[in-house]
Design a protein around this motif. Structure first.
Motif, mmCIF file in Angstrom:
data_model
loop_
_atom_site.group_PDB
_atom_site.id
_atom_site.type_symbol
_atom_site.label_atom_id
_atom_site.label_comp_id
_atom_site.label_asym_id
_atom_site.label_seq_id
_atom_site.Cartn_x
_atom_site.Cartn_y
_atom_site.Cartn_z
ATOM 1 N N VAL A 1 0.882 -1.267 -0.169
ATOM 2 C CA VAL A 1 0.095 -0.176 0.056
ATOM 3 C C VAL A 1 0.979 1.327 -0.046
ATOM 4 C CG1 VAL A 1 -1.848 1.261 0.968
ATOM 5 C CG2 VAL A 1 -1.613 -1.216 1.433
ATOM 6 N N THR A 2 0.601 2.004 -0.897
ATOM 7 C CA THR A 2 1.254 3.529 -1.023
ATOM 8 C C THR A 2 0.374 4.460 -1.060
ATOM 9 O OG1 THR A 2 1.701 3.404 -3.328
ATOM 10 C CG2 THR A 2 3.497 2.770 -1.736
ATOM 11 N N ALA A 3 0.282 5.875 -0.874
ATOM 12 C CA ALA A 3 -0.562 6.731 -1.129
ATOM 13 C C ALA A 3 0.139 7.517 -2.252
ATOM 14 C CB ALA A 3 -0.870 7.827 0.352
ATOM 15 N N ARG A 4 -0.790 8.013 -3.279
ATOM 16 C CA ARG A 4 -0.035 8.926 -4.054
ATOM 17 C C ARG A 4 -1.089 9.625 -4.737
ATOM 18 N NH1 ARG A 4 1.765 4.248 -8.679
ATOM 19 N NH2 ARG A 4 3.267 4.011 -6.858
ATOM 20 N N LEU A 5 -0.671 10.657 -5.459
ATOM 21 C CA LEU A 5 -1.657 11.502 -6.316
ATOM 22 C C LEU A 5 -2.163 10.840 -7.522
ATOM 23 C CD1 LEU A 5 0.174 15.234 -5.936
ATOM 24 C CD2 LEU A 5 -1.963 14.027 -4.871
ATOM 25 N N PRO A 6 -3.384 10.988 -7.915
ATOM 26 C CA PRO A 6 -3.759 10.048 -9.032
ATOM 27 C C PRO A 6 -3.400 10.601 -10.121
ATOM 28 C CG PRO A 6 -5.516 11.310 -8.146
ATOM 29 C CD PRO A 6 -4.230 11.819 -7.138
ATOM 30 N N ASP A 7 -3.436 9.501 -11.290
ATOM 31 C CA ASP A 7 -3.124 10.153 -12.727
ATOM 32 C C ASP A 7 -4.631 10.548 -13.195
ATOM 33 O OD1 ASP A 7 -4.469 7.758 -13.568
ATOM 34 O OD2 ASP A 7 -2.562 6.892 -14.098
ATOM 35 N N ALA A 8 -4.450 11.230 -14.486
ATOM 36 C CA ALA A 8 -5.801 11.521 -15.167
ATOM 37 C C ALA A 8 -6.925 10.516 -15.069
ATOM 38 C CB ALA A 8 -5.490 12.238 -16.532
ATOM 39 N N GLU A 9 -6.750 9.274 -15.529
ATOM 40 C CA GLU A 9 -7.368 8.141 -15.711
ATOM 41 C C GLU A 9 -8.146 7.820 -14.236
ATOM 42 O OE1 GLU A 9 -7.164 3.946 -17.922
ATOM 43 O OE2 GLU A 9 -5.710 4.263 -16.311
ATOM 44 N N VAL A 10 -7.314 7.791 -13.340
ATOM 45 C CA VAL A 10 -7.833 7.571 -11.782
ATOM 46 C C VAL A 10 -8.746 8.678 -11.440
ATOM 47 C CG1 VAL A 10 -7.477 7.063 -9.352
ATOM 48 C CG2 VAL A 10 -6.070 6.066 -11.378
ATOM 49 N N VAL A 11 -8.414 9.865 -11.612
ATOM 50 C CA VAL A 11 -9.194 10.987 -11.185
ATOM 51 C C VAL A 11 -10.422 11.036 -12.007
ATOM 52 C CG1 VAL A 11 -9.586 13.411 -12.045
ATOM 53 C CG2 VAL A 11 -7.488 12.588 -11.067
ATOM 54 N N ASP A 12 -10.681 10.532 -13.147
ATOM 55 C CA ASP A 12 -11.917 10.470 -13.972
ATOM 56 C C ASP A 12 -12.588 9.429 -13.518
ATOM 57 O OD1 ASP A 12 -11.294 12.468 -15.822
ATOM 58 O OD2 ASP A 12 -10.506 11.239 -17.427
ATOM 59 N N TYR A 13 -12.058 8.280 -13.163
ATOM 60 C CA TYR A 13 -12.872 7.215 -12.610
ATOM 61 C C TYR A 13 -13.488 7.315 -11.287
ATOM 62 C CZ TYR A 13 -12.090 4.252 -16.698
ATOM 63 O OH TYR A 13 -12.010 3.793 -18.192
ATOM 64 N N LEU A 14 -12.609 7.892 -10.645
ATOM 65 C CA LEU A 14 -12.953 7.873 -8.998
ATOM 66 C C LEU A 14 -13.779 9.173 -8.746
ATOM 67 C CD1 LEU A 14 -9.863 6.556 -6.990
ATOM 68 C CD2 LEU A 14 -11.989 5.403 -7.631
ATOM 69 N N GLY A 15 -13.845 10.169 -9.812
ATOM 70 C CA GLY A 15 -14.351 11.493 -9.553
ATOM 71 C C GLY A 15 -13.976 12.398 -8.486
ATOM 72 N N ILE A 16 -12.638 12.323 -8.426
ATOM 73 C CA ILE A 16 -11.981 13.078 -7.341
ATOM 74 C C ILE A 16 -11.127 14.307 -7.874
ATOM 75 C CG2 ILE A 16 -12.108 10.943 -5.773
ATOM 76 C CD1 ILE A 16 -8.980 10.566 -6.358
ATOM 77 N N PRO A 17 -10.772 15.153 -7.092
ATOM 78 C CA PRO A 17 -9.864 16.165 -7.557
ATOM 79 C C PRO A 17 -8.458 15.592 -7.781
ATOM 80 C CG PRO A 17 -10.919 16.781 -5.431
ATOM 81 C CD PRO A 17 -11.196 15.527 -5.791
ATOM 82 N N LYS A 18 -7.635 16.070 -8.615
ATOM 83 C CA LYS A 18 -6.375 15.449 -8.985
ATOM 84 C C LYS A 18 -5.426 15.918 -7.766
ATOM 85 C CE LYS A 18 -4.850 20.080 -11.434
ATOM 86 N NZ LYS A 18 -4.461 20.265 -12.651
ATOM 87 N N ASN A 19 -5.554 16.551 -6.774
ATOM 88 C CA ASN A 19 -4.847 17.003 -5.854
ATOM 89 C C ASN A 19 -5.102 16.129 -4.399
ATOM 90 O OD1 ASN A 19 -7.080 18.296 -5.223
ATOM 91 N ND2 ASN A 19 -5.841 20.126 -4.505
#
Length: 174
Positions: free
Chosen positions: A120-138
């Motif tokens: 498990v790591t915590a990281r900022l999402p890439d554009a694909e993950v932002v779109d699918y999860l519907g979350i801010p990029k930060n």
């Protein structure tokens, strides 16, 4: 929160990570409704990394399935799963019917499987993950890599899951 850090909401869903991690069982234990949407299914040549993880030879193929999981109608994760194609011919059709890794593997005679590792790591999402999860990029996501093996220790599934860190907290269990 910008400038203050990342905080888990009080009503975050507990997602148990254990020797036998099962999405539907995790949600049922908490009396939460859940479902899985299948985004795509592919048959791919195995990469060098996946060959090592899944104990495959170069040139073999894997089934790749991408999914979105919802709990109480909220998207909680975006996942990519890989299965050895030669061992599980026709797996995508079976997974479409069951929408469950456990029931799909049981169809192929794998009555039980366990988790060899979870990273498990915590990281900022890439554009694909932002779109699918519907979350801010930060907004950080929980990036989880896992390998499941059959009772003989043979790999049956490798997965990469991006959890919405605002909605899910991972709970490590024995």
């Amino acid at each position: 929160e910008q400038g203050r850090g990342t905080f888990v909401q009080d009503n975050a869903i507990d997602y148990a990570i254990s020797k036998r991690t099962r999405f539907s069982q995790n949600m049922a234990r908490q009396n939460l409704s859940s479902d899985v949407d299948i985004l795509s299914v592919d048959l791919l040549p195995v990469s060098a990394e996946l060959a090592g993880l899944l104990a495959l030879q170069p040139g073999e193929e894997v089934h790749r399935i991408r999914t979105l999981s919802r709990v109480e109608l909220r998207v909680v994760d975006y996942a990519t799963m890989f299965f050895p194609a030669a061992r599980f011919p026709g797996l995508p059709e079976v997974y479409y019917r069951h929408r469950s890794v456990t029931r799909t593997l049981q169809h192929f005679g794998v009555q039980d499987y366990t988790r060899r590792f979870t990273r498990v790591t915590a990281r900022l999402p890439d554009a694909e993950v932002v779109d699918y999860l519907g979350i801010p990029k930060n907004r950080p996501v929980l990036h989880v890599k896992s390998l499941n093996v059959d009772p003989a220790g043979v790999p049956v599934q490798y997965g990469v899951t991006h959890f919405n860190g605002d909605l899910v907290q991972l709970v490590m269990e024995d």
